[in-house]
Design a protein around this motif. Sequence first.
Motif: not given
Length: 128
Positions: A25-30, A33-35, A47-51
């Motif tokens: 989580e700490n690597l992704y900017d707030k 976008v993650l595909i 939240e979606k990235i964490q899940d």
Amino acid sequence: MMKNSKVILEQWIQAVNEKSVKNLENLYDKNAVLIPTFSNRVLDTEEKIQDYFMKLGSREGLSVTLHEKTLRVQEVSDFISIISGIYNWRFIIDDELLNFEARFSYVIDISKENPILHHHSSQIPRML
């Protein structure tokens, strides 16, 4: 000291292999976008990235390794780069350790505390 994009990728791989959702989580900017490799959805909230990473981290035998020879880094500016290549996912499904080769690309801004702005990953289709 500012990190380069390859160091960010190495941290990402280490976090996956340690199943550290917090470090991922700490690597992704707030606003990242993650595909992702193992979902048909575009993940565009924290939240979606964490899940996604929580579900992926629950997989027994989970690991990812980089195919070093495929790694490409394109410098866009002093701070922004695109890094791409192929990595190999492994985890157990129905008591069998399976491999999933996937291609990836990241847009990374090393000037940011959370440097991954965009991450796309997809399984490599089987050849005909």
